[in-house]
Design a protein around this motif. Structure first.
Motif, PDB file in Angstrom:
ATOM      1  N   ASP A  91       0.824  -1.209   0.000  1.00  0.00           N
ATOM      2  CA  ASP A  91       0.000   0.000   0.000  1.00  0.00           C
ATOM      3  C   ASP A  91       0.860   1.261   0.000  1.00  0.00           C
ATOM      4  O   ASP A  91       0.518   2.257  -0.631  1.00  0.00           O
ATOM      5  N   GLU A  92       1.986   1.220   0.715  1.00  0.00           N
ATOM      6  CA  GLU A  92       2.889   2.372   0.719  1.00  0.00           C
ATOM      7  C   GLU A  92       3.505   2.591  -0.660  1.00  0.00           C
ATOM      8  O   GLU A  92       3.672   3.731  -1.093  1.00  0.00           O
ATOM      9  N   SER A  95       0.783   4.128  -2.908  1.00  0.00           N
ATOM     10  CA  SER A  95       0.456   5.516  -2.600  1.00  0.00           C
ATOM     11  C   SER A  95       1.652   6.448  -2.747  1.00  0.00           C
ATOM     12  O   SER A  95       1.495   7.661  -2.658  1.00  0.00           O
ATOM     13  N   VAL A  97       4.287   6.629  -0.726  1.00  0.00           N
ATOM     14  CA  VAL A  97       4.845   7.052   0.551  1.00  0.00           C
ATOM     15  C   VAL A  97       6.309   6.646   0.581  1.00  0.00           C
ATOM     16  O   VAL A  97       6.673   5.522   0.250  1.00  0.00           O
TER      17      VAL A  97
END
Length: 105
Positions: A91-92, A95, A97
């Motif tokens: 997920d990082e 996104s 991040v």
């Protein structure tokens, strides 16, 4: 009355290992019963826990049997992808991040 309450609470609490082994990555078939047996044989398991595991074992076997279709469905997935750490990292990356610690001047 007391016997009914005790029996119903035992039935509701039964199969705990089956439920706990399914919240993480796929551990194969009959993971709850395998976990109970493994912990019963382990020397680090306390004396108070061993009878509870022995009591949970038949219930875990029944729950594992009922969840065989779910285990079969999950068997094709990659266990590393199912881990919480792998999901957070994925997920990082999606996104954007950055995993670099902030630098304060």
């Amino acid at each position: 009355m007391t016997i009914t309450l005790l029996a119903s609470s035992t039935l509701l609490a039964g199969g705990c290992s089956s439920v706990m082994t399914r919240v993480g990555p796929n551990q194969g078939y009959y993971s709850g019963a395998k976990n109970d047996v493994k912990m019963i044989k382990d020397d680090d398991t306390g004396w108070a826990m061993t009878p509870l595991l022995a009591l949970d074992l038949p219930f875990s076997a029944v729950v594992d049997t009922l969840l065989l279709p779910y285990d079969y469905y999950r068997s094709s997935s990659n266990p590393e992808d199912d881990s919480p750490r792998a999901r957070v990292l994925r997920d990082e990356q999606i996104s954007g991040v950055n995993n670099v610690a902030p630098h304060y001047e």
